[in-house]
Design a protein around this motif. Structure first.
Motif, mmCIF file in Angstrom:
data_model
loop_
_atom_site.group_PDB
_atom_site.id
_atom_site.type_symbol
_atom_site.label_atom_id
_atom_site.label_comp_id
_atom_site.label_asym_id
_atom_site.label_seq_id
_atom_site.Cartn_x
_atom_site.Cartn_y
_atom_site.Cartn_z
ATOM 1 N N ARG A 1 0.835 -1.211 0.000
ATOM 2 C CA ARG A 1 0.000 0.000 0.000
ATOM 3 C C ARG A 1 0.865 1.255 0.000
ATOM 4 N NH1 ARG A 1 -2.657 -2.893 4.263
ATOM 5 N NH2 ARG A 1 -4.484 -4.040 3.481
ATOM 6 N N LYS B 1 3.809 1.560 -1.302
ATOM 7 C CA LYS B 1 4.370 1.727 -2.649
ATOM 8 C C LYS B 1 3.355 2.345 -3.598
ATOM 9 C CE LYS B 1 7.774 -2.037 -2.451
ATOM 10 N NZ LYS B 1 8.173 -3.345 -3.041
ATOM 11 N N VAL B 2 2.092 1.879 -3.504
ATOM 12 C CA VAL B 2 1.044 2.426 -4.379
ATOM 13 C C VAL B 2 0.817 3.904 -4.089
ATOM 14 C CG1 VAL B 2 -1.390 2.275 -4.968
ATOM 15 C CG2 VAL B 2 -0.056 0.187 -4.698
ATOM 16 N N LYS B 3 0.760 4.262 -2.789
ATOM 17 C CA LYS B 3 0.568 5.676 -2.449
ATOM 18 C C LYS B 3 1.744 6.533 -2.924
ATOM 19 C CE LYS B 3 -2.353 4.931 1.611
ATOM 20 N NZ LYS B 3 -2.481 5.135 3.073
ATOM 21 N N GLU C 1 3.640 5.922 -5.500
ATOM 22 C CA GLU C 1 3.554 6.050 -6.958
ATOM 23 C C GLU C 1 2.488 7.076 -7.349
ATOM 24 O OE1 GLU C 1 4.642 5.239 -10.874
ATOM 25 O OE2 GLU C 1 5.580 4.695 -8.952
ATOM 26 N N GLU C 2 1.333 7.057 -6.639
ATOM 27 C CA GLU C 2 0.301 8.051 -6.928
ATOM 28 C C GLU C 2 0.808 9.465 -6.635
ATOM 29 O OE1 GLU C 2 -3.039 6.961 -4.653
ATOM 30 O OE2 GLU C 2 -3.575 5.203 -5.879
ATOM 31 N N LEU C 3 1.532 9.623 -5.533
ATOM 32 C CA LEU C 3 2.076 10.937 -5.205
ATOM 33 C C LEU C 3 3.092 11.386 -6.248
ATOM 34 C CD1 LEU C 3 2.263 13.257 -3.180
ATOM 35 C CD2 LEU C 3 4.016 11.964 -1.959
ATOM 36 N N ARG C 4 3.906 10.445 -6.740
ATOM 37 C CA ARG C 4 4.883 10.810 -7.764
ATOM 38 C C ARG C 4 4.195 11.264 -9.046
ATOM 39 N NH1 ARG C 4 7.261 8.877 -12.055
ATOM 40 N NH2 ARG C 4 5.936 7.025 -12.032
ATOM 41 N N LEU C 5 3.115 10.579 -9.426
ATOM 42 C CA LEU C 5 2.388 10.978 -10.632
ATOM 43 C C LEU C 5 1.740 12.346 -10.467
ATOM 44 C CD1 LEU C 5 0.717 7.575 -11.593
ATOM 45 C CD2 LEU C 5 2.694 8.647 -12.657
ATOM 46 N N LYS C 6 1.185 12.607 -9.260
ATOM 47 C CA LYS C 6 0.576 13.921 -9.040
ATOM 48 C C LYS C 6 1.616 15.032 -9.107
ATOM 49 C CE LYS C 6 -3.295 12.355 -6.185
ATOM 50 N NZ LYS C 6 -3.932 12.427 -4.834
ATOM 51 N N GLU D 1 2.536 15.591 -12.714
ATOM 52 C CA GLU D 1 1.492 16.315 -13.450
ATOM 53 C C GLU D 1 1.465 17.786 -13.075
ATOM 54 O OE1 GLU D 1 -3.335 15.956 -14.255
ATOM 55 O OE2 GLU D 1 -2.312 14.587 -12.873
#
Length: 523
Positions: free
Chosen positions: A186, A188-190, A192-197, A200
């Motif tokens: 979990r 790691k997923v968070k 990765e989402e933070l890195r994408l945000k 962007e």
């Protein structure tokens, strides 16, 4: 020849008893009594006894008397040998004799341990032999091979595995092992989402491209990628060294616009990004709709019954009909049936009036009905409107003209209808659903053959117009999506000349629609 009578049981027992007594007496005479085992004490080795000739003669005489007394007994025939004689006691052979204590010894006086012969199974004998065979050491000691011969055909890169299979054991997991694994996943997923945000956001603000440019420019200037510069290239234009950062007053004097505040640029959404994501309606089947309707009705009835039980609502009167009159009223109906029938009919009329009043209250008023129809054709135009431009050869038929205008108003389109002597131009702007239905109306549903004369001029003898021929009367010259609408409402304008039509469209920045229609006429 007379047969000898068989001795009875008593005779046999007496003979055996007398034989035993004679053996005991003879044994005492020969001094063969076995004394009690003495206490083992260290003693000198005994001397080998010598049996005299006289004792041997006495033993043979005793054996002859016993054989003679037992010759007539059939039960003791097993003690006789093959010739009918009694088994004799042989003298000791090979220097093996018995001492005075009755033990078997050699001629030198050494004791001999005799192995008792006990019965056993064949399987136990085989197993014992096999065990002894494995335990026996080899007679010839194995000669170790030389190191060269043993490793001559062996590859040292191969890992040899033993042929013996090791037993499998239970491996229990620690408490919370999989919970820790799930938490790491979990995290790691968070991340990765933070890195994408962040990526962007950096693309929108321009920081992303500046950092990429910095990497490119800096890679050209550096000779050694592992070296650390004294000052970065983006700071070199502002300060000469990082020592200035230790004196904030000097930095504020040189750059008064620099402060400790951080400026966050306002993020601007894309022009086509929807503000409200539309929810997809759930389409239910007929069976599901009926089931949902029954559940709602059941819940309402259950709620009404609970209110009656708590005294919040009065208890309803029994629902009496003509069919159940006698069953519900009983004795009252028998006493005065005419009165009861009138009472029942009054209740039936009252229920009918209440039902009609409920239906009337549920009906929509005229303004509500118009608003409902308007909501039916409303569409979201925040992301731009769909535009379609049609060219019609002639709209002399009033029925066709009415259909074009009424349908545009029904679908809440904005646009115009330009009536010209050579052709008519229809421009509509609205939602994709309405545009699709309006396009189907003009191209397929309307029969444009009626434009050739007045209404009703067509007769049955007129041949049917094919779909390809009908398309020549009305065609789509352009269809697409515009970010902004060019018209505020629906307008019908008669254009006596082409100049008037162009001027009308030029004011709304869509003069090119007329050019498309004219070019298609020429082609």
């Amino acid at each position: 020849m007379t047969e000898e009578p068989h001795p009875d049981q008593r005779t046999i027992s007496l003979m055996l008893q007398s034989a035993k007594e004679q053996l005991i007496v003879r044994q005492k005479e020969l001094s063969f009594t076995l004394p009690a085992p003495p206490i083992i004490t260290p003693a000198p080795p005994p001397q080998a006894p010598v049996i005299s000739h006289q004792k041997m003669q006495q033993m043979m005489d005793l054996q002859a008397r016993i054989q003679k007394s037992l010759a007539g007994s059939t039960l003791l025939s097993g003690l006789l040998n093959g010739d009918g004689n009694m088994l004799t006691v042989r003298p000791p052979v090979g220097g093996v004799i018995m001492n005075e204590q009755g033990r078997t010894v050699t001629a030198e006086g050494k004791a001999i341990e005799l192995t008792p012969n006990q019965p056993t199974l064949k399987a136990n004998i085989v197993n014992k032999q096999r065990t002894q065979q494995f335990k026996q050491p080899s007679d010839k000691p194995s000669q170790p091979q030389s190191l060269h011969e043993s490793t001559r055909y062996q590859d040292s890169r191969l890992k040899t595995r033993s042929a013996q299979r090791m037993p499998r054991k239970f491996h229990f997991n620690e408490k919370g092992k999989y919970i820790r694994i799930a938490n790491r996943q979990r995290a790691k997923v968070k991340l990765e989402e933070l890195r994408l945000k962040v990526a962007e956001s950096s693309k929108k603000t321009g920081i992303y491209f500046s950092s990429k440019l910095a990497l490119v420019v800096n890679s050209k200037d550096k000779g050694d990628p592992t070296s650390v510069p004294d000052i970065e290239w983006w700071d070199a234009e502002l300060i000469h060294g990082y020592d200035v950062l230790n004196h904030p007053t000097a930095l504020e004097t040189k750059f008064p616009f620099v402060s400790s505040l951080i400026e966050h640029p306002i993020q601007v959404d894309a022009p086509n990004k929807p503000k409200n994501i539309p929810l997809v309606p759930v389409m239910l089947t007929t069976r599901e709709r009926k089931k949902l309707k029954r559940q709602i009705r059941k819940e309402k009835e259950q709620e009404r019954m609970e209110k009656i039980q708590f005294g919040l609502l009065p208890k309803p009167e029994p629902k009496v009909k003509i069919s159940n009159l006698m069953r519900v009223l009983g004795n009252e109906a028998v006493a005065d049936p005419t009165k009861m029938e009138a009472h029942v009919r009054a209740q039936m009329a009252q229920r009918q009036r209440a039902h009609e009043a409920t239906n009337e209250a549920r009906k929509l008023r005229p303004d509500q009905r118009i608003a409902k129809k308007a909501r039916k054709y409303e569409e979201d135009l925040t992301n731009g409107s769909q535009t379609a431009v049609f060219r019609v050869l002639s709209l002399t038929n009033p029925a066709h003209k009415f259909k074009v205008e009424a349908s545009a108003e029904k679908f809440q389109f904005s646009g115009c209808l330009l009536l010209f002597r050579d052709f008519s131009l229809v421009v509509v702007e609205g939602g994709p659903k309405g545009i699709r239905k309006y396009k189907h109306l003009l191209l397929n549903r309307i029969k444009w053959a009626g434009n050739r004369g007045e209404p009703g001029s067509e007769d049955e003898s007129t041949p049917a117009v094919t779909n390809s021929a009908a398309n020549t009367h009305c065609s789509v010259i352009w269809e697409g999506k515009n970010a902004f609408s060019s018209f505020n409402d629906w307008t019908v304008k008669v254009c006596p000349t082409e100049t008037v039509a162009r001027e009308f469209l030029r004011q709304r920045s869509c003069e090119h629609y007329w050019d498309l229609a004219v070019n298609q006429m020429i082609i």
